[in-house]
Design an enzyme around this catalytic site. Structure first.
Site, PDB file in Angstrom:
ATOM      1  N   LYS A 268      10.795   0.986  -7.462  1.00 24.36           N
ATOM      2  CA  LYS A 268      10.409  -0.052  -6.239  1.00 24.36           C
ATOM      3  C   LYS A 268       9.151  -0.918  -6.511  1.00 24.36           C
ATOM      4  O   LYS A 268       8.458  -0.096  -6.674  1.00 24.36           O
ATOM      5  CB  LYS A 268      10.527   0.794  -5.079  1.00 24.36           C
ATOM      6  CG  LYS A 268      10.303  -0.045  -3.743  1.00 24.36           C
ATOM      7  CD  LYS A 268      10.163   0.608  -2.429  1.00 24.36           C
ATOM      8  CE  LYS A 268       9.524  -0.331  -1.139  1.00 24.36           C
ATOM      9  NZ  LYS A 268       9.896   0.544   0.023  1.00 24.36           N
ATOM     10  N   ASP A 273       4.630  -5.315   1.259  1.00 22.12           N
ATOM     11  CA  ASP A 273       5.690  -5.189   2.328  1.00 22.12           C
ATOM     12  C   ASP A 273       5.338  -5.455   3.803  1.00 22.12           C
ATOM     13  O   ASP A 273       4.435  -4.558   4.528  1.00 22.12           O
ATOM     14  CB  ASP A 273       6.249  -3.798   2.359  1.00 22.12           C
ATOM     15  CG  ASP A 273       7.312  -3.281   3.090  1.00 22.12           C
ATOM     16  OD1 ASP A 273       7.934  -4.316   3.772  1.00 22.12           O
ATOM     17  OD2 ASP A 273       7.719  -2.197   3.250  1.00 22.12           O
ATOM     18  N   LYS A 280       6.179  -5.623  10.533  1.00 24.63           N
ATOM     19  CA  LYS A 280       5.123  -4.234  10.910  1.00 24.63           C
ATOM     20  C   LYS A 280       4.166  -4.563  11.746  1.00 24.63           C
ATOM     21  O   LYS A 280       3.526  -5.624  11.549  1.00 24.63           O
ATOM     22  CB  LYS A 280       4.517  -3.728   9.533  1.00 24.63           C
ATOM     23  CG  LYS A 280       5.647  -2.971   8.594  1.00 24.63           C
ATOM     24  CD  LYS A 280       4.913  -2.333   7.385  1.00 24.63           C
ATOM     25  CE  LYS A 280       5.808  -1.924   6.481  1.00 24.63           C
ATOM     26  NZ  LYS A 280       6.367  -0.727   6.708  1.00 24.63           N
ATOM     27  N   ASP A 291       3.306  -0.949  -2.085  1.00 23.65           N
ATOM     28  CA  ASP A 291       4.687  -0.583  -2.150  1.00 23.65           C
ATOM     29  C   ASP A 291       5.412  -0.981  -3.463  1.00 23.65           C
ATOM     30  O   ASP A 291       6.466  -1.037  -3.470  1.00 23.65           O
ATOM     31  CB  ASP A 291       4.947  -1.535  -0.847  1.00 23.65           C
ATOM     32  CG  ASP A 291       6.422  -1.036  -0.360  1.00 23.65           C
ATOM     33  OD1 ASP A 291       6.523   0.531  -0.331  1.00 23.65           O
ATOM     34  OD2 ASP A 291       7.227  -1.517   0.360  1.00 23.65           O
ATOM     35  N   ARG A 354      14.968   0.246  -0.389  1.00 30.83           N
ATOM     36  CA  ARG A 354      16.483   0.520  -0.521  1.00 30.83           C
ATOM     37  C   ARG A 354      17.321  -0.466  -1.116  1.00 30.83           C
ATOM     38  O   ARG A 354      18.304  -0.253  -1.906  1.00 30.83           O
ATOM     39  CB  ARG A 354      17.175   1.369   0.423  1.00 30.83           C
ATOM     40  CG  ARG A 354      17.339   0.459   1.666  1.00 30.83           C
ATOM     41  CD  ARG A 354      17.670   1.365   2.694  1.00 30.83           C
ATOM     42  NE  ARG A 354      16.488   2.248   3.194  1.00 30.83           N
ATOM     43  CZ  ARG A 354      16.457   3.017   4.486  1.00 30.83           C
ATOM     44  NH1 ARG A 354      17.528   3.221   4.900  1.00 30.83           N
ATOM     45  NH2 ARG A 354      15.160   3.414   4.674  1.00 30.83           N
TER      46      ARG A 354
HETATM   47  N1  BES Z   1       7.286   0.807   2.620  1.00 35.91           N
HETATM   48  C1  BES Z   1       7.844   1.422   3.599  1.00 35.91           C
HETATM   49  C2  BES Z   1       7.670   2.883   3.461  1.00 35.91           C
HETATM   50  C3  BES Z   1       6.127   3.458   3.679  1.00 35.91           C
HETATM   51  C4  BES Z   1       5.377   4.024   4.759  1.00 35.91           C
HETATM   52  C5  BES Z   1       5.448   3.618   2.389  1.00 35.91           C
HETATM   53  C6  BES Z   1       4.217   4.268   4.773  1.00 35.91           C
HETATM   54  C7  BES Z   1       4.184   3.989   2.317  1.00 35.91           C
HETATM   55  C8  BES Z   1       3.492   4.469   3.372  1.00 35.91           C
HETATM   56  C9  BES Z   1       9.406   1.124   3.695  1.00 35.91           C
HETATM   57  O1  BES Z   1       9.646   0.097   3.070  1.00 35.91           O
HETATM   58  C10 BES Z   1       9.592   1.221   5.031  1.00 35.91           C
HETATM   59  O2  BES Z   1       9.163   0.321   5.821  1.00 35.91           O
HETATM   60  N2  BES Z   1      10.395   2.045   5.440  1.00 35.91           N
HETATM   61  C11 BES Z   1      10.859   2.205   6.937  1.00 35.91           C
HETATM   62  C12 BES Z   1      12.154   2.271   6.918  1.00 35.91           C
HETATM   63  C13 BES Z   1      12.914   2.217   8.298  1.00 35.91           C
HETATM   64  C14 BES Z   1      12.851   0.637   8.883  1.00 35.91           C
HETATM   65  C15 BES Z   1      14.341   2.634   8.324  1.00 35.91           C
HETATM   66  C16 BES Z   1      10.133   3.375   7.514  1.00 35.91           C
HETATM   67  O3  BES Z   1      10.006   4.416   6.824  1.00 35.91           O
HETATM   68  O4  BES Z   1       9.713   3.318   8.637  1.00 35.91           O
HETATM   69 ZN    ZN Z   2       8.668  -0.939   1.799  1.00 38.34          ZN
HETATM   70 MN    MN Z   3       9.417  -1.502   4.748  1.00 42.08          MN
END
Ligand code: BES
Ligand code: ZN
Ligand code: MN
Length: 506
Positions: A268, A273, A280, A291, A354
């Site tokens: 990935k 991000d 966010k 990320d 994903r």
């Molecule tokens: N890059 C993030 C996940 C992440 C969180 C990486 C903390 C490193 C530290 C990912 O793209 C994300 O935002 N995931 C979401 C998914 C949800 C919206 C289904 C999450 O984990 O909140």
């Molecule tokens: Zn991400």
């Molecule tokens: Mn994300």
């Protein structure tokens, strides 16, 4: 990088700025023991090194460093004692990871020093390798964006000599060479992760991969936005469409003429991000340059494998995009047609990893590799489940998942096997498309794994490493782990390639 040399010289006679020795807590007993390898140093202290250190408050616990001026009789002016934790049984060796961490602690405590001689316990060649890895990883510093006085501040330890090793012995030489190649590549991954997203974006990342490929005999192909449109990569394009920086899919191919197996690694590579339209909140985006840690790990692992000349084919896929909100960004509610032909309703634009991985997994599957491993900072849920130092392993094959867990354990990376419960799949049903990019909140890390599983080709062994916890370290440095990018999973991937090359895996 810090230079590494092997030496049979005695600890007392070698010219160095500091001598590193190990100390430990005796098993069951009280006090402190000086670990093997430091006999000559103890002798110079009149056999009282343990007593001196104890008086200074040393206990031998992990993470502890104690500096003492040398007595006459030692060429090095300073002795640095590092804690190894509890000493092993009489006829057993110190744990490799304890040595790796202690060497890292020593290297960090010696920043600004020119040359240090390490007199830590070496029972086998593997111990020398662990110490070399720990010292070289611990000496890492990211200073590319410092200027003026800060830039000139004391730099990392410049040279490490491992005492008790044999520079002319084939096995020791190979161990040193492996440690150097591996750590240089881990540090390359760390540099990429730490590089701010205004400088590291899909195009610049792809250019770095192209240059490294040329240098190390790796074939590199880059699909730019035009090629991605032509190929129908709806996932990667959808995530990248909100950014001024267009996405890329990079394919790195290392081949060995006598290879019998092919391993595909998929990373990935979200260079930033923001969450996209599902933005966010502040407090959750400051470290999101990390990320792309999965892509950095895959890139580093492929180059390390090439440098080591392993007898296995390894293909690396870097799915690169920047996830930004804008008038052209993908919206919650949009449906993407993925590379595999499946349609996905984007319910949350922050579940972007994903989407890019799905296209890369489907593409990697077309080449029918013996196994695919993807690496991703995929979910906050995995961090909640396993904490900041442990990555989760999911797979469509229990034996493969177990193998990866054991390999990670062996190289000193903390991981844990996680399930892919079929009942969580229905949460991703979409009223409009084949599936949605989000499901139940509970078990979110597993839901993400189930999403990816659907894009892996029929019959291909696959594992997914969610490194969201350990990829980026925000706390104080410890052992050989610095602040910022850690290079998590590179050691596991390289060892997996070695195992695949030697035919030890299915
Ligand atoms: N890059 C993030 C996940 C992440 C969180 C990486 C903390 C490193 C530290 C990912 O793209 C994300 O935002 N995931 C979401 C998914 C949800 C919206 C289904 C999450 O984990 O909140
Ligand atoms: Zn991400
Ligand atoms: Mn994300």
């Amino acid at each position: 990088m810090t230079a590494l040399t092997l030496s049979t010289a005695g600890a007392a006679t070698l010219r160095a700025d500091a001598l590193v020795v190990g100390v430990a807590k005796p098993k069951g007993g009280k006090g402190l023991v000086v670990a093997p390898g430091a006999e000559a140093v103890d002798k110079a202290f009149g056999g009282k090194l343990a007593a001196v250190l104890e008086t200074l408050g040393a206990s031998g616990s992990e993470g502890e460093v104690t500096k003492v001026p040398s007595p006459s009789g030692l060429k090095a002016p300073v002795v640095l004692a590092v804690g190894l934790g509890t000493a092993p049984e009489k006829d057993e060796d110190y744990d490799a990871e304890a040595l790796r961490r202690a060497a890292g602690n020593a290297a960090r405590a010696l920043s600004g020093t020119k040359k240090a001689a390490f007199a830590l316990p070496i029972g086998a060649v593997e111990d020398a390798e662990a110490i070399a890895e720990g010292a070289l990883l611990g000496a890492y510093a990211f200073t590319a964006y410092r200027s003026g006085d800060a830039k000139d501040a004391k730099g990392p330890l410049a040279e490490v000599t491992l005492l008790g090793t044999k520079p002319r012995d084939k096995a020791f030489k190979a161990a040193a060479e492996r440690a150097i190649a591996l750590v240089e590549e881990i540090n390359r991954a760390r540099d990429l992760i730490n590089t701010p997203p205004n400088d590291l974006y899909p195009e610049s990342f792809a250019a770095i991969a192209t240059a490294a490929g040329k240098e190390h005999g790796i074939k590199v192909q880059v699909l730019d936005e035009k090629a991605l449109v032509k190929g129908g990569y709806g996932g990667i394009l959808g995530v990248g469409q909100g950014s001024e920086h267009t996405p890329r899919l990079v394919r790195l191919a290392y081949t060995h003429p006598k290879a019998e197996k092919t391993l595909a690694l998929v990373g990935k590579g979200i260079t930033y991000d923001s969450g996209g339209i599902s933005l966010k909140p502040a407090g959750h985006n400051e470290t999101m340059k990390c990320d792309m840690s999965g892509a950095a790990a895959v890139f580093a692992a492929v180059v390390a494998v090439a440098r080591l000349g392993l007898r296995v084919n390894v293909t690396g896929w870097l799915a690169l995009a920047e996830n930004m909100p804008s008038g052209s960004a993908v919206r919650p509610g949009d449906v993407l047609r993925m590379y595999s032909g499946k349609t996905v309703e984007v319910l949350n634009t922050d579940a972007e990893g994903r989407l890019v991985l799905a296209d890369a997994l489907a593409k990697a599957s077309e080449e029918n590799p013996d196994a695919i491993v993807d690496v991703a900072t995929l979910t906050g849920a995995m961090v909640l489940a396993l904490g900041n130092r442990t990555f989760g392993i999911m797979a469509n094959d229990d034996a493969f998942r177990t193998s990866i867990h054991e390999i990670a354990e062996e190289v000193g990376e903390q991981s844990w096997p996680m399930p892919l419960p079929a009942d969580l799949r229905k949460g991703m049903d979409s009223p409009t498309a084949d599936m949605a990019n989000m499901g139940e909140r509970m078990g979110g890390g597993l839901v993400a794994g189930l999403f990816l599983k659907e894009f892996v080709g029929e019959g291909i062994t696959w594992a997914h490493l969610d490194i969201a916890g350990p990829a980026f370290h925000e706390g104080a440095p410890y052992g050989y782990t610095p602040k910022g990018g850690t290079g998590s999973s590179v050691r596991t991937l390289v060892k997996l390639a070695e195992r695949t090359a030697s035919g030890d895996l299915g």
